[in-house]
Design an enzyme around this catalytic site. Structure first.
Site: not given
Ligand code: PNS
Length: 158
Positions: A17, A41, A90, A128
């Site tokens: 990150h 989750k 990645r 993570s």
């Molecule tokens: O670190 P992560 O878990 O890969 O991040 C995922 C994240 C937080 C970027 C994604 O789950 C997200 O944007 N969640 C917020 C809800 C949202 O906007 N959903 C629509 C995205 S298609």
């Protein structure tokens, strides 16, 4: 001023990150790391801890701030008048999920671009969840995470 949002769970933040963040900080005037609070989750670390660990990890990067958000990422980004979302890409295994999110976010907000940044090869398989598993099983994560995160997991062992 150009502003990018780097959204994620950061549960915890890793050196991968940080690599992505440093790249973004060179491309934009300001970058906000936006930590998602509520997600489907249940996160391992509470939001306050995730934020504290990030604050310490980014103290040397001048144009980066930390914030938290609930709900849609694009709504948060719009509230900040951001120009772009940053996501790390990645291995190929990231591709489908990241493309889906980028397309859906574009569908929700036409003015917001998703920019994928590629971290160093050595971080290709760093995540993570792998960090959590190694740390909780007593393994060494010191070369995978910022000092603050390593210290946090070390203190859990005591
Ligand atoms: O670190 P992560 O878990 O890969 O991040 C995922 C994240 C937080 C970027 C994604 O789950 C997200 O944007 N969640 C917020 C809800 C949202 O906007 N959903 C629509 C995205 S298609």
């Amino acid at each position: 001023m150009t502003l990018a949002i780097y959204p994620g769970s950061f549960d915890p933040i890793t050196n991968g990150h940080i690599d992505v963040l440093k790249r973004a900080s060179k491309l934009f005037d300001k970058v906000i790391i936006a930590v998602l609070i509520n997600q489907s989750k249940t996160p391992f670390l509470p939001i306050e801890t995730r934020i504290d660990l990030i604050i310490d990890a980014i103290k040397d990067i001048k144009n980066v701030e930390v914030d938290s958000f609930n709900g849609l990422t694009v709504k948060y980004a719009q509230s900040k008048n951001a120009n772009a979302l940053i996501r790390g890409l990645r291995a190929v295994s990231d591709f489908e999920h990241e493309m889906q999110m980028a397309q859906m976010n574009k569908n929700l907000c036409k003015d917001l671009e998703t920019i994928f940044l590629v971290p160093k090869v050595k971080y290709n398989f760093l995540s993570s969840s792998v960090v959590r598993e190694i740390a909780l099983l007593g393994g060494d994560i010191s070369n995978l995470v910022p000092q603050s995160v390593n210290d946090y997991f070390e203190s859990m062992k005591k």
